[in-house]
Motif scaffolding. Structure first.
Motif, short mmCIF file in Angstrom:
data_model
loop_
_atom_site.label_atom_id
_atom_site.label_comp_id
_atom_site.label_asym_id
_atom_site.label_seq_id
_atom_site.Cartn_x
_atom_site.Cartn_y
_atom_site.Cartn_z
N GLU A 42 0.69 -0.95 0.51
CA GLU A 42 -0.02 -0.43 -0.12
C GLU A 42 0.83 1.62 -0.54
O GLU A 42 0.41 1.90 -0.94
CB GLU A 42 -0.83 -0.11 0.74
CG GLU A 42 -1.88 1.24 1.54
CD GLU A 42 -3.25 0.97 0.91
OE1 GLU A 42 -3.69 1.91 0.20
OE2 GLU A 42 -3.05 0.30 -0.35
N PHE A 43 1.46 1.18 0.87
CA PHE A 43 2.93 2.02 0.83
C PHE A 43 4.50 2.04 0.69
O PHE A 43 5.27 1.52 1.14
CB PHE A 43 2.85 2.69 2.48
CG PHE A 43 1.22 3.77 2.53
CD1 PHE A 43 0.73 4.72 2.59
CD2 PHE A 43 0.31 2.42 3.36
CE1 PHE A 43 -0.24 5.65 3.00
CE2 PHE A 43 -0.44 2.95 3.82
CZ PHE A 43 -0.81 4.40 3.55
N PRO A 44 4.64 1.85 -0.85
CA PRO A 44 5.93 1.07 -1.12
C PRO A 44 7.44 2.02 -0.04
O PRO A 44 6.75 3.35 -0.04
CB PRO A 44 6.37 1.43 -2.43
CG PRO A 44 4.77 1.35 -2.93
CD PRO A 44 3.75 2.35 -2.27
N GLY A 45 7.87 1.73 -0.22
CA GLY A 45 9.27 1.84 1.02
C GLY A 45 8.89 2.15 2.13
O GLY A 45 9.85 2.58 3.04
N GLY A 46 7.37 1.91 2.61
CA GLY A 46 7.44 2.07 4.09
C GLY A 46 6.78 3.35 4.29
O GLY A 46 6.57 4.21 5.48
N ASN A 47 6.98 4.89 3.18
CA ASN A 47 6.30 5.74 3.63
C ASN A 47 5.51 6.36 3.58
O ASN A 47 3.62 5.65 2.66
CB ASN A 47 7.14 7.21 2.44
CG ASN A 47 8.85 6.61 2.63
OD1 ASN A 47 8.83 6.31 3.67
ND2 ASN A 47 9.01 6.63 0.95
N ILE A 48 4.27 6.34 4.58
CA ILE A 48 2.61 7.03 4.68
C ILE A 48 2.69 8.70 4.34
O ILE A 48 3.39 9.84 4.19
CB ILE A 48 2.60 6.81 6.22
CG1 ILE A 48 3.24 5.51 6.66
CG2 ILE A 48 1.19 6.88 6.54
CD1 ILE A 48 2.49 5.50 8.22
#
Length: 98
Positions: free
Chosen positions: A92-98
């Motif tokens: 849902e949020f590639p790279g863990g970036n919200i």
């Protein structure tokens, strides 16, 4: 639940990325990497932690209450569940970036 973890969340808010407590907030070892664990007696919360300069971003995935001492099959299942939720989060949020 909020009362149980209030102290840890307050410390995390105040200390930011430098907050690590080997008893209460720590990174999981294999096979739970890269997740982190909040611990409060028999309660556990698994999360993703990302340090951004001096602050930290935390995404909670799941929690449970541990019944027995030592490693259990239930603990293994809960870590696996948190890892699945983490993978969904990354989709849902590639790279863990919200």
């Amino acid at each position: 639940m909020r009362k149980k973890f209030r102290g840890q969340f307050d410390a995390l808010t105040k200390q930011g990325a430098s907050y690590i407590n080997s008893e209460r907030f720590r990174p999981l070892r294999d096979p739970g990497k890269p997740l982190w664990e909040f611990k409060e007696h028999d309660h556990r919360l698994y999360c993703h932690r990302r340090a951004i300069q001096s602050y930290v971003e935390v995404v909670l995935f799941n929690g449970w209450v541990k019944d027995k001492k030592g490693k259990t099959d239930e603990e293994k299942r809960e870590v696996e569940r948190a890892l699945r939720l983490y993978q969904e989060f990354l989709q849902e949020f590639p790279g863990g970036n919200i």
